[in-house]
Design a protein around this motif. Structure first.
Motif, mmCIF file in Angstrom:
data_model
loop_
_atom_site.group_PDB
_atom_site.id
_atom_site.type_symbol
_atom_site.label_atom_id
_atom_site.label_comp_id
_atom_site.label_asym_id
_atom_site.label_seq_id
_atom_site.Cartn_x
_atom_site.Cartn_y
_atom_site.Cartn_z
ATOM 1 N N LEU A 79 0.818 -1.221 0.000
ATOM 2 C CA LEU A 79 0.000 0.000 0.000
ATOM 3 C C LEU A 79 0.850 1.268 0.000
ATOM 4 N N ASP A 80 1.852 1.321 0.841
ATOM 5 C CA ASP A 80 2.677 2.526 0.939
ATOM 6 C C ASP A 80 3.420 2.811 -0.362
ATOM 7 N N ALA A 81 4.023 1.779 -0.949
ATOM 8 C CA ALA A 81 4.772 1.961 -2.191
ATOM 9 C C ALA A 81 3.847 2.338 -3.345
ATOM 10 N N ALA A 82 2.689 1.684 -3.421
ATOM 11 C CA ALA A 82 1.742 1.988 -4.494
ATOM 12 C C ALA A 82 1.203 3.404 -4.358
ATOM 13 N N GLN A 83 0.907 3.822 -3.130
ATOM 14 C CA GLN A 83 0.433 5.186 -2.908
ATOM 15 C C GLN A 83 1.501 6.198 -3.307
ATOM 16 N N ALA A 84 2.740 5.965 -2.916
ATOM 17 C CA ALA A 84 3.827 6.884 -3.261
ATOM 18 C C ALA A 84 3.986 7.001 -4.777
ATOM 19 N N GLU A 85 3.884 5.894 -5.485
ATOM 20 C CA GLU A 85 4.020 5.919 -6.944
ATOM 21 C C GLU A 85 2.844 6.634 -7.594
ATOM 22 N N ALA A 86 1.632 6.376 -7.112
ATOM 23 C CA ALA A 86 0.455 7.051 -7.668
ATOM 24 C C ALA A 86 0.556 8.561 -7.472
ATOM 25 N N VAL A 87 1.030 8.997 -6.327
ATOM 26 C CA VAL A 87 1.196 10.428 -6.067
ATOM 27 C C VAL A 87 2.301 10.993 -6.958
ATOM 28 N N ARG A 88 3.394 10.263 -7.108
ATOM 29 C CA ARG A 88 4.487 10.717 -7.981
ATOM 30 C C ARG A 88 4.008 10.927 -9.410
ATOM 31 N N LEU A 89 3.068 10.087 -9.852
ATOM 32 C CA LEU A 89 2.553 10.162 -11.216
ATOM 33 C C LEU A 89 1.476 11.227 -11.405
ATOM 34 N N GLY A 90 1.042 11.871 -10.328
ATOM 35 C CA GLY A 90 0.052 12.937 -10.459
ATOM 36 C C GLY A 90 -1.229 12.717 -9.693
ATOM 37 N N GLY A 91 -1.364 11.595 -9.005
ATOM 38 C CA GLY A 91 -2.537 11.356 -8.173
ATOM 39 C C GLY A 91 -2.433 12.146 -6.877
ATOM 40 N N ARG A 92 -3.546 12.222 -6.175
ATOM 41 C CA ARG A 92 -3.586 12.923 -4.886
ATOM 42 C C ARG A 92 -4.277 12.030 -3.858
ATOM 43 N N ARG A 93 -3.730 11.997 -2.653
ATOM 44 C CA ARG A 93 -4.331 11.221 -1.575
ATOM 45 C C ARG A 93 -5.536 11.982 -1.033
ATOM 46 N N CYS A 94 -6.652 11.297 -0.840
ATOM 47 C CA CYS A 94 -7.841 11.911 -0.249
ATOM 48 C C CYS A 94 -7.636 12.095 1.248
ATOM 49 N N ASP A 95 -8.230 13.141 1.796
ATOM 50 C CA ASP A 95 -8.196 13.332 3.238
ATOM 51 C C ASP A 95 -9.023 12.253 3.939
ATOM 52 N N HIS A 96 -10.161 11.893 3.347
ATOM 53 C CA HIS A 96 -11.055 10.885 3.931
ATOM 54 C C HIS A 96 -10.534 9.490 3.572
ATOM 55 N N GLN A 97 -10.170 8.705 4.576
ATOM 56 C CA GLN A 97 -9.640 7.355 4.388
ATOM 57 C C GLN A 97 -10.422 6.397 5.290
#
Length: 122
Positions: A79-97
């Protein structure tokens, strides 16, 4: 017996090139077709197409005043690595989790929510 199979998913947006590039890089696909109106990403068993919509309004998840329009769940091993890669590519983490230990909610460059999920145990 199935009479059809899923061949393509089309996602509304205001900038097809940006959105298609994000999904191509995140999922390991290639840009197959590119026009001013749409860009298609070829994956092994599916095509994702980003299509320009006049006056596009991104989803407002989680409040849903503007519906999310589509929601993809992606299975990942880390999860952590996939999230970091998605953000690097232009995604944004939602505040609501709702369940961050099992699933992370992010937004693609056009604002569509998607989830990165730990593999489910049968």
């Amino acid at each position: 017996m199935a009479v059809a199979h899923l061949g393509s998913i089309t996602i509304d947006c205001d900038d097809p090139a940006v959105l298609a590039t994000f999904w191509a890089e995140l999922l390991g696909g290639v840009i197959a077709v590119s026009t001013e109106k749409f860009v298609s990403v070829r994956l092994p068993h599916l095509t994702i197409t980003a299509i320009r919509i006049p006056n596009y309004q991104p989803p407002s998840w989680p409040d849903e005043s503007t519906p999310k329009q589509i929601h993809l769940d992606l299975s990942v091993s880390d999860l952590d690595a996939a999230q970091a890669e998605a953000v690097r590519l232009g995604g944004r983490r939602c505040d609501h989790q709702p369940a961050p230990d099992k699933c992370r909610v992010l937004l693609d460059p056009a604002g569509h929510p998607f989830c990165l999920c730990s593999p489910r145990v049968p």
